[in-house]
Every structure is written in C-alpha cells, then in structure tokens.
Design a protein around this motif. Structure first.
Motif, short mmCIF file in Angstrom:
data_model
loop_
_atom_site.label_atom_id
_atom_site.label_comp_id
_atom_site.label_asym_id
_atom_site.label_seq_id
_atom_site.Cartn_x
_atom_site.Cartn_y
_atom_site.Cartn_z
N ARG A 54 0.83 -1.07 0.08
CA ARG A 54 -0.02 -0.12 0.24
C ARG A 54 0.86 1.34 -0.02
O ARG A 54 2.06 1.19 0.20
CB ARG A 54 -1.04 0.06 1.37
CG ARG A 54 -1.67 -1.37 1.34
CD ARG A 54 -2.67 -1.06 2.53
NE ARG A 54 -4.02 -0.14 2.17
CZ ARG A 54 -4.98 -0.59 1.85
NH1 ARG A 54 -5.00 -1.79 1.29
NH2 ARG A 54 -5.80 0.25 1.47
N VAL A 55 0.30 2.45 -0.39
CA VAL A 55 0.92 3.76 -0.28
C VAL A 55 1.78 3.82 1.10
O VAL A 55 2.80 4.08 1.06
CB VAL A 55 0.09 4.82 -0.78
CG1 VAL A 55 1.00 6.13 -0.66
CG2 VAL A 55 -0.44 4.81 -1.94
N CYS A 56 0.82 3.62 2.15
CA CYS A 56 1.46 3.65 3.46
C CYS A 56 1.34 2.35 4.16
O CYS A 56 0.25 1.80 4.27
CB CYS A 56 0.73 4.75 4.25
SG CYS A 56 1.15 6.22 4.03
N ALA A 57 2.59 1.66 4.14
CA ALA A 57 2.52 0.21 4.53
C ALA A 57 1.71 0.05 5.92
O ALA A 57 2.04 0.93 6.81
CB ALA A 57 3.94 -0.06 4.53
N PRO A 58 0.99 -1.11 6.08
CA PRO A 58 0.55 -1.47 7.58
C PRO A 58 1.72 -1.94 8.51
O PRO A 58 2.86 -2.25 7.86
CB PRO A 58 -0.20 -2.80 7.22
CG PRO A 58 -0.62 -2.77 5.77
CD PRO A 58 0.54 -1.90 4.98
N GLY A 59 1.76 -1.61 9.71
CA GLY A 59 2.62 -1.89 10.65
C GLY A 59 3.41 -3.20 10.48
O GLY A 59 4.33 -3.50 10.44
N ALA A 60 2.31 -4.24 10.38
CA ALA A 60 2.91 -5.83 10.25
C ALA A 60 3.89 -5.86 9.15
O ALA A 60 4.84 -6.60 8.96
CB ALA A 60 1.71 -6.59 10.03
N GLU A 61 3.39 -5.31 7.91
CA GLU A 61 4.23 -5.35 6.70
C GLU A 61 5.66 -4.59 7.02
O GLU A 61 6.78 -5.19 6.39
CB GLU A 61 3.43 -4.66 5.57
CG GLU A 61 4.09 -5.12 4.20
CD GLU A 61 3.34 -4.39 3.06
OE1 GLU A 61 1.98 -4.54 3.29
OE2 GLU A 61 3.77 -4.40 2.03
#
Ligand code: NA7
Length: 484
Positions: free
Chosen positions: A75-82
């Motif tokens: 995603r444009v702003c990555a999720p924390g887990a990623e």
C-alpha cells in the motif's frame, strides 16, 4: 603512526535504528558488535504497535533503508505488520539476529578507564569501546492521570500494549486520545463496534493522505527497474523534507499555506457543523504533529460513532464518567494517550566521565550536541538524541544520517590513535543556544501543547531544515570535539 584498533561496540535496541547500525558497522569492518534488546523480538515500534489500523504515515517507498529498496510494499502507506516483516527480512538477509541478545534490558552503563561497562537485566556484559543507543523516541507508554482505571470492569489497555485476545466485534468501544494512533484505530474499528466513542481533549489538524493499495503493475515495474524505485524514494524524501519539513520550521511559507488550505478543505468535508466545530483546532496547523488520514472524518461521522469533548472525570466499573455527569457505558477502553517522549533511553542509569550521570546532566531538560553526542559522555552515540528531527519525516532516513555521523567519530576511534571522543562543552553550548534562538520561528512554538515540548518548555525537535540536518551530519566539525 596511527594504528587500527579492534573495537567492541554495544548497540542498545533492536528496532529499525539498531538493525541499521549493526549492518553499517559490519560494512565498515567493525565486527565485534552486540545488540542488547529487552524484548524477545526485534522491530521496536513496529513490534510494539499492532493496534487495528496501524500504518506508517510516511509513504512506504520513502520509509525504508536507503540500502534496502522494497518493490513489494502493498500500500502507499504500509501497514505496521508489513514494516515489521520488512525489518525481519533485512535482519535475516544481513544475519543480524546472531548479534542480538534478547531479554537483555540495559540497566546501567558506566564509563570507567576509557571503556563503557554495560550491565543488563541479566548481569554485567563487560567493557565496550563505544555505545550506540537506538532506543527510539515513541517508546514509553504514557498513561492518563485519570482516577479509577482499576475499577473498570471491562478490558482497558494502552495502544502499544494491545491485547490480541480481546474481540472488538459488537463491543462498546471507547478510545481516549486523538493523535495519529487514535485516528488510525477509529477508521479500522468503527464498523465492527456496537458503539464507538472517541474522547477528545484537543482537536487535531488532519491532512488527507490517500493510502490505497499499490497496483501489481507498479510493483512489477519497480522489480524490473530498480532505478525507478530509487527515483520514487528520492521524490518522497524531497517532498517531505523540502516542502513539509521546511514549511513547519518557517522556511517555506508557500508550502505552509498550501498545507493549511489542504487541512481546512478536509475539515470542511465534515457535514454536521456542530461536529465540525468540535473537530476544529484552535492552534496552527503543524503545531502538534500533523495527522495524515484518508478516512478519519468519514469514520467519526458514522451513526454508531460519537465524539465526546467533555473532560473525563474518572473511570468507573461501567465505563467513563465525564464532567457533565454522564456515564459512557463501555466494554473496552483503549488508551491512545501517547508516549513519554522525553524519557529517551532512561530509566537506564548512565554515568559518564567524572561520575556525572545522564540524569544529572539532563536535570533541566535533554541537551546534546547535534542530537548525537553529549559532553562528558565519550564514545556514546545516540540515534534519536535530543533535538533530532522528529515529526512527519521518515525516521529511517534520520537514523541513517545520525548513524553516518556517529560512524565518522567511531572510525576516528578505530584509526586515529585515540581512545576517547566527545563534544566540547562549549560546542554543545553554542549548538543549544542556536537551537533555542531558532525554535521561536517554528510552528511548534506557536502556542499548543504537544509531545515535542517537555515539562520545562524545551522543544525537542530539530528547528532547521532537513537539508541543514543532512549537511551537519555529513561531516563532523572536528574542532568541536575533544579527544584523548
Ligand atoms: P499522541 O500524538 O501523543 O496523542 C495522544 C493523545 O492522547 C492526544 O490526543 C492527547 O490529548 C490524548 N491524551 C493524553 N492524555 C490524556 C488525558 N489524560 N485525557 C485525555 N486525553 C489525553 O500519541 P499517538 O500514539 O497518537 O501518536 C504518537 C506518535 O506516534 C505520532 O505522532 C506518530 O509519530 C506516531 P492532547 O492533545 O494532549 O490534549
């Protein structure tokens, strides 16, 4: 003639900064390095923060190590887990784990006879030539000074101590706070909650940031043509640093005006004028750390959501009692109340040259020299020390710049026939006077309460442009240091 010494170095913390420091020390030929990590997993902030909706708010292609591009961001702003997976991947690739001592909280560091004696929760670890602190800024949870939490019959926890076994579906959820964390949680959980109550003490400015998925074609393009991914990294860094960061420190008025306009326009999307009024801050855009969101205003307007601005009086068995006498009945209370940002590496006891402790040195506020070193604490290098650029930039880029500066000093220790390097007190004094002289030009000083400001009124951020920071980090002014 100079001789090369074999240095033994301790890094404190196996978050994004500590991992990077180890990799870069090895690259520089320094192999005897140990990372002490109090938890049982690496990842720092991305390990601790796993609340629903957690994402980075710097676009992912700008929030990565300069030396480890990643075409796979989803995603444009990555999720924390990623991001945590990315850090684990980088650590695996560079064989970082082997150097980490998990479950070791550094409790004491004493400078004696030219060495740092390190003691962890598991006992003394011996002598080190240099120490790098990589302990983060947003690390120690801050709990609200509201009475009665122990009386609450439901589940209550801080966002960085998320209880994974609590099912939020169909629950009456209350969230205290309106920072980046609460804002992200709101968008993520409002739909599954029976009711969602957000307790706001201070309204926040929010800029809309589209955070959608990155299409497969773009990932494929970045895989095939890494130079395009590099351009994207540079573009994001440039946007952040020369526009946003410069606007905040008063160096780009046009960018600042644009920012204000964008935030005001986004606020206008709130349909109910009463709700909009409650959500309207009474201070300048950027004074508190700007929130970036694509869904907060939509989420807080959902029929099962309520924004409560009455002061919280106490917690009770059934929920939260506000000053108007109303009991907000709740099953789960989430404390999105932020962090003690000025604690830095403490409660660790650090004793420098001549027996002076860091607590004594920082009695009236944290001060260093260029955010990386402190007079009287030789061979002690901080990633994220006082007056680091904190705020809406890529922490990874800040950390790398600070490390590169520290490395130049460390290499002098190794190759320069010296055993000790520390900033001169007068250089640190001049730096801190310049900081204090410049801070009034920044938006942080325009009259709001924020986590940038400590209890003495000192503002902890870097008051100049990010370009100046990079320039200052590129080469030490050797005259500002004393060596032995
Ligand atoms: P923040 O940004 O420090 O936000 C904490 C929020 O909690 C903020 O809205 C505070 O209100 C609120 N708060 C704190 N104590 C209380 C009490 N006692 N009563 C009511 N409300 C309270 O923390 P976040 O975790 O959201 O974000 C931290 C950073 O992480 C963020 O900036 C990014 O860098 C990532 P206040 O505004 O002080 O009135």
């Amino acid at each position: 003639m100079t001789e090369t010494r074999k240095l033994r170095i301790a890094i404190i913390g196996a978050g994004a900064s500590g991992i990077m420091a180890l990799i870069k020390l090895r690259e520089a030929g320094i192999g005897d390095v140990t990372i002490y990590e109090k938890a049982d997993m690496l990842g720092g902030t991305w390990r601790d923060n796993r609340y629903p909706g957690v994402t980075c708010d710097v676009p992912s292609h700008g929030y990565r190590y300069s030396f480890e591009p990643n075409a796979e961001w989803s995603r444009v702003c990555a999720p924390g887990a990623e991001i945590l997976d990315y850090l684990k991947y980088v650590a695996r690739k560079h064989d970082v784990e082997a150097a980490i001592r998990y479950g070791h909280e550094v409790v004491r560091a004493d400078y004696r006879d030219g060495k740092w004696q390190i003691e962890t929760s598991k006992g003394p670890q011996g002598a080190f030539d240099a120490v790098i602190t990589a302990t983060g800024v947003l690390h120690h949870p801050s709990y609200p000074d509201i009475p009665g939490l122990e009386d609450f019959a439901g589940e209550a926890f801080h966002t960085s101590r998320w209880k994974d076994d609590v099912d939020l579906k169909g629950k009456r959820i209350g969230v205290i706070g309106t920072g980046s964390t609460a804002t992200q949680i709101t968008g993520a959980v409002v739909d599954e909650a029976a009711s969602y109550t957000l307790f706001q003490r201070t309204a926040q400015w929010i800029a809309p940031l589209p955070q959608g998925p990155i299409p497969e074609e773009q990932k494929a393009l970045f895989r095939a043509r890494p130079e395009l991914m590099q351009s994207e990294y540079e573009r994001i860094s440039h946007e952040n640093n020369s526009k946003f960061a410069a606007a905040i420190v008063g160096a780009n008025p046009r960018a600042y005006e644009k920012l204000v306009e964008v935030c005001r326009d986004y606020l206008e999307t709130v349909r109910d004028p009463l709700l909009r009024a409650k959500l309207t801050p009474d201070y300048s855009v950027g004074c508190k750390r700007l929130i970036l969101s694509e869904n907060f205003y939509e989420a807080i307007q959902k029929p099962n959501a309520e924004l409560v601005t009455e002061r919280i009086e106490r917690f009770e068995a059934g929920g939260i009692r506000t000053a108007d006498g109303r009991l907000h009945e709740l099953d789960v209370i989430v404390l999105a109340t932020g962090f003690n940002t000025h604690q830095l590496m403490r409660p660790m006891e650090v004793t420098g040259r001549n027996g002076k402790t860091l607590n004594e040195t920082w009695e009236k506020g944290n001060e260093g020299y260029l955010a990386v070193t402190v007079p009287g604490f030789p061979n002690w290098f901080m990633i994220g020390g006082p007056n680091s650029p904190i705020g809406n930039f890529s922490w990874l880029l800040t950390a790398e710049n600070q490390f590169n500066f520290a490395l130049k000093l460390i290499l002098r220790l190794r190759d320069g026939n010296i055993s000790e390097i520390a900033p001169k007190p007068e250089a640190a004094k001049a730096f801190n006077e310049a900081v204090r002289a410049k801070l009034p030009d920044t938006v942080w000083a325009t009259g709001c309460k924020s986590w940038y400001i400590d209890k003495f009124g000192n503002i902890a951020s870097w008051p100049w442009t990010f370009e100046k920071f990079q320039e200052d980090m590129s080469e030490p002014v050797w005259d500002d240091f004393e060596v032995a």
